[in-house]
Design a protein around this motif. Structure first.
Motif: not given
Length: 122
Positions: A1-13
């Motif tokens: 499964m693909k997992f992403e860590i995102k910026n909490r302000f911008t949602g940018f991966v």
């Protein structure tokens, strides 16, 4: 499964990895911990990343830029944060027992309620 860590302000991966099927039904925090442990995060750009409650025990985050990162309640026991940028990071209630913080920049970091026992390098 693909997992992403995102910026909490911008949602940018900011980071993407594959986790094996064993993690598909696990809680988000376990997925986050597994993702960060398999990643080479030494020197990573994780500015503003949402790592709230993440299980990062023993993670190698040496020199990582965690400026403004949200690490409330994160388990960073024994984590290698030498030279990491934690300026204005939110570390409320984080577990930092035995963490390595030599030359880490904690300017403006919120450490209220953080477990700071046996910190190395401060």
């Amino acid at each position: 499964m693909k997992f992403e860590i995102k910026n909490r302000f911008t949602g940018f991966v900011q980071f993407t990895c594959e986790l094996n099927a064993d993690f598909e039904k696990k809680a988000f925090l376990f997925q986050l911990g597994a993702a960060t442990k398999q990643a080479d995060l030494e020197g990573a750009d994780l500015k503003g990343a949402d790592l709230k409650g993440a299980y990062l025990e023993g993670a190698d985050l040496e020199g990582a830029d965690l400026t403004g990162a949200y690490l409330e309640g994160a388990d960073l026991k024994g984590a290698h944060l030498e030279g990491a940028y934690l300026k204005d990071a939110h570390l409320e209630g984080a577990y930092l027992t035995g963490a390595y913080l030599t030359d880490a920049d904690l300017t403006g970091a919120d450490l209220e309620g953080a477990d700071l026992q046996n910190i190395n390098g401060i």
